[in-house]
Write a protein that holds these residues in place. Structure first.
Motif, short mmCIF file in Angstrom:
data_model
loop_
_atom_site.label_atom_id
_atom_site.label_comp_id
_atom_site.label_asym_id
_atom_site.label_seq_id
_atom_site.Cartn_x
_atom_site.Cartn_y
_atom_site.Cartn_z
N LYS A 57 0.83 -1.21 0.00
CA LYS A 57 0.00 0.00 0.00
C LYS A 57 0.86 1.26 0.00
CE LYS A 57 -1.94 -1.17 3.84
NZ LYS A 57 -1.21 -2.47 4.03
N GLY A 58 1.84 1.30 0.91
CA GLY A 58 2.65 2.51 1.04
C GLY A 58 3.45 2.82 -0.20
N SER A 59 4.05 1.81 -0.81
CA SER A 59 4.85 2.06 -2.01
C SER A 59 3.98 2.50 -3.18
CB SER A 59 5.65 0.81 -2.39
OG SER A 59 4.79 -0.26 -2.73
N THR A 60 2.73 2.01 -3.22
CA THR A 60 1.82 2.44 -4.28
C THR A 60 1.42 3.89 -4.06
OG1 THR A 60 0.98 0.19 -4.54
CG2 THR A 60 -0.36 1.97 -5.45
N ILE A 61 1.10 4.25 -2.83
CA ILE A 61 0.75 5.64 -2.52
C ILE A 61 1.89 6.57 -2.90
CG2 ILE A 61 0.26 7.25 -0.64
CD1 ILE A 61 -1.24 4.97 0.75
N LYS A 62 3.11 6.13 -2.64
CA LYS A 62 4.28 6.95 -2.99
C LYS A 62 4.34 7.22 -4.49
CE LYS A 62 8.07 5.91 -0.90
NZ LYS A 62 9.33 5.22 -0.50
N ARG A 63 4.03 6.20 -5.30
CA ARG A 63 4.04 6.39 -6.76
C ARG A 63 2.87 7.25 -7.22
NH1 ARG A 63 7.61 2.92 -4.42
NH2 ARG A 63 9.27 2.35 -5.92
N VAL A 64 1.73 7.13 -6.56
CA VAL A 64 0.57 7.94 -6.92
C VAL A 64 0.87 9.42 -6.70
CG1 VAL A 64 -1.81 8.52 -6.29
CG2 VAL A 64 -1.13 6.12 -6.55
N THR A 65 1.51 9.76 -5.61
CA THR A 65 1.70 11.16 -5.23
C THR A 65 3.03 11.74 -5.70
OG1 THR A 65 2.64 10.49 -3.09
CG2 THR A 65 0.27 10.89 -3.17
N ARG A 74 -3.21 15.03 -0.60
CA ARG A 74 -2.51 14.78 0.66
C ARG A 74 -2.79 13.36 1.15
NH1 ARG A 74 -6.99 17.76 2.45
NH2 ARG A 74 -8.12 16.80 4.21
N ILE A 75 -1.83 12.84 1.91
CA ILE A 75 -1.91 11.50 2.47
C ILE A 75 -2.35 11.61 3.93
CG2 ILE A 75 -0.63 9.40 3.01
CD1 ILE A 75 1.37 10.27 0.80
N VAL A 76 -3.29 10.78 4.32
CA VAL A 76 -3.74 10.73 5.71
C VAL A 76 -3.38 9.35 6.26
CG1 VAL A 76 -5.71 10.79 7.28
CG2 VAL A 76 -5.60 12.38 5.35
N PHE A 107 -6.15 7.83 1.92
CA PHE A 107 -6.10 7.24 3.27
C PHE A 107 -5.20 6.01 3.25
CE2 PHE A 107 -9.98 9.70 3.99
CZ PHE A 107 -9.81 10.12 5.30
N ASP A 108 -4.05 6.12 3.92
CA ASP A 108 -3.15 4.99 4.12
C ASP A 108 -3.65 4.26 5.36
OD1 ASP A 108 -1.15 3.17 4.40
OD2 ASP A 108 0.49 4.62 4.48
N ARG A 109 -4.55 3.33 5.16
CA ARG A 109 -5.42 2.74 6.17
C ARG A 109 -6.45 3.80 6.57
NH1 ARG A 109 -4.34 -2.24 7.25
NH2 ARG A 109 -2.23 -3.11 7.29
N SER A 110 -7.57 3.34 7.04
CA SER A 110 -8.71 4.24 7.21
C SER A 110 -9.59 3.75 8.34
CB SER A 110 -9.51 4.28 5.89
OG SER A 110 -10.06 2.99 5.63
N TRP A 111 -10.88 4.10 8.25
CA TRP A 111 -11.85 3.64 9.25
C TRP A 111 -11.97 2.13 9.25
CZ3 TRP A 111 -12.81 7.37 5.50
CH2 TRP A 111 -13.42 6.94 4.31
N TYR A 112 -11.43 1.46 8.23
CA TYR A 112 -11.50 0.00 8.20
C TYR A 112 -10.54 -0.67 9.18
CZ TYR A 112 -14.79 0.01 4.38
OH TYR A 112 -15.93 0.17 3.64
N ASN A 113 -9.77 0.10 9.92
CA ASN A 113 -8.97 -0.47 11.01
C ASN A 113 -9.86 -1.28 11.96
OD1 ASN A 113 -6.37 0.32 10.35
ND2 ASN A 113 -6.53 2.26 11.43
N ARG A 114 -11.07 -0.78 12.17
CA ARG A 114 -11.97 -1.45 13.12
C ARG A 114 -12.37 -2.83 12.62
NH1 ARG A 114 -15.24 1.55 17.33
NH2 ARG A 114 -13.09 1.33 18.07
N ALA A 115 -12.52 -2.99 11.31
CA ALA A 115 -12.93 -4.29 10.76
C ALA A 115 -11.77 -5.25 10.62
CB ALA A 115 -13.59 -4.08 9.40
N GLY A 116 -10.53 -4.76 10.77
CA GLY A 116 -9.36 -5.60 10.61
C GLY A 116 -8.61 -5.78 11.90
N VAL A 117 -7.57 -4.98 12.08
CA VAL A 117 -6.67 -5.20 13.21
C VAL A 117 -7.38 -5.03 14.56
CG1 VAL A 117 -5.88 -2.79 13.21
CG2 VAL A 117 -4.43 -4.58 14.18
#
Length: 275
Positions: A57-65, A74-76, A107-117
């Motif tokens: 995820k992070g490396s893809t966000i880096k290429r997107v931005t 902006r990245i959150v 969003f580098d991870r988001s509200w879906y933290n609750r459904a996962g970790v």
């Protein structure tokens, strides 16, 4: 083969670095056009990046931005909630980061933290988890109904590749910080995370805000596929840039630069490398 790999297509041939870089640059050029369209049209775009640890995820966000204007895109990536935030409505800490007109939020991870970790590691109660599954589709439908373009990407990685990437991070001093005890525990809780992801999709893969799965055992392909798909889902068009011309440099007026010994310069570290 691991559950996460079921239903995957046979692995294609390896993509050459030269071909990857050419296509990546072309897509990044299109992302700049998308950015200018978002800015000029006053569009609000939200892109959610989710998936297993070390899924890319992070490396893809880096290429997107890479070539985007940080004032527009902006990245959150939120840290653990504070004690005060724990007492708020769960989605509250995320809503303040949503875009205004002419902005893109990734969003580098988001509200879906609750459904996962949070659900797997016991960081939330069963009641909080069930409330999230009920409220999340309603929350996202509200965003879409208000005009926000919402795109959600799940980066899928096999257990073997994830473990390989974890080992690489352990041995790399520049990436060691990416690992935590929670990350490492995901190796022993693989099936629990798989079930949590499946349940999350059942409740939140809705027509108004569908999930898009990115196969990410091959990071290069994952980046290209994700960016190309994002571009294909947004009805952007190229916005003609303003016409700019360099003005002629005016004649000098006698300015003289101060002597070098009156200022403190950074030592020439690069010169030491030539010795």
């Amino acid at each position: 083969m691991a559950e996460e790999q079921e239903g995957k297509h046979p692995a294609p041939g390896k993509l050459s670095k030269a071909r990857y870089e050419r296509e990546l640059y072309r897509l990044q050029t299109e992302l700049v056009k998308l950015q200018e369209w978002v800015r000029s049209e006053g569009t609000r775009l939200v892109v959610v990046f989710e998936g297993r640890d070390a899924a890319g995820k992070g490396s893809t966000i880096k290429r997107v931005t890479a070539y985007l204007n940080p004032r527009v895109a902006r990245i959150v990536a939120l840290p653990q909630p504070t004690e005060r935030e724990r007492t708020q409505w769960y989605f509250q800490r995320y809503t303040e980061h949503l875009p205004a007109a002419g902005e893109i939020v990734l969003f580098d991870r988001s509200w879906y933290n609750r459904a996962g970790v949070e659900q797997v590691m016991g960081f939330c109660t069963p009641a909080e988890y069930q409330r999230f599954l009920r409220q999340c589709p309603v929350f996202e439908r509200m965003l879409v109904e208000d005009g926000i373009l919402l795109r959600k990407y799940w980066f899928s990685v096999s257990d073997e590749v994830q473990e390989q990437r974890f080992r690489q991070r352990l041995d790399d001093p520049t990436r060691r910080w990416k690992l935590s005890r929670v990350d490492l525990e995901s190796l022993t809780r693989w099936e629990e995370y798989s079930r949590a992801k499946d349940d999350m999709f059942v409740h939140t893969d809705v027509p108004e805000a569908p999930w898009y799965v990115v196969e990410s055992d091959d990071k290069r392909r994952a980046r290209l596929n994700m960016i190309a798909h994002l571009l294909s889902t947004v009805p952007y068009h190229e916005v003609p840039p303003p016409v700019l011309e360099l003005p002629p440099r005016p004649p000098g007026t006698g300015y003289r630069r101060p002597p070098r010994d009156l200022q403190t310069y950074v030592p020439d570290h690069a010169a030491d490398l030539e010795k």
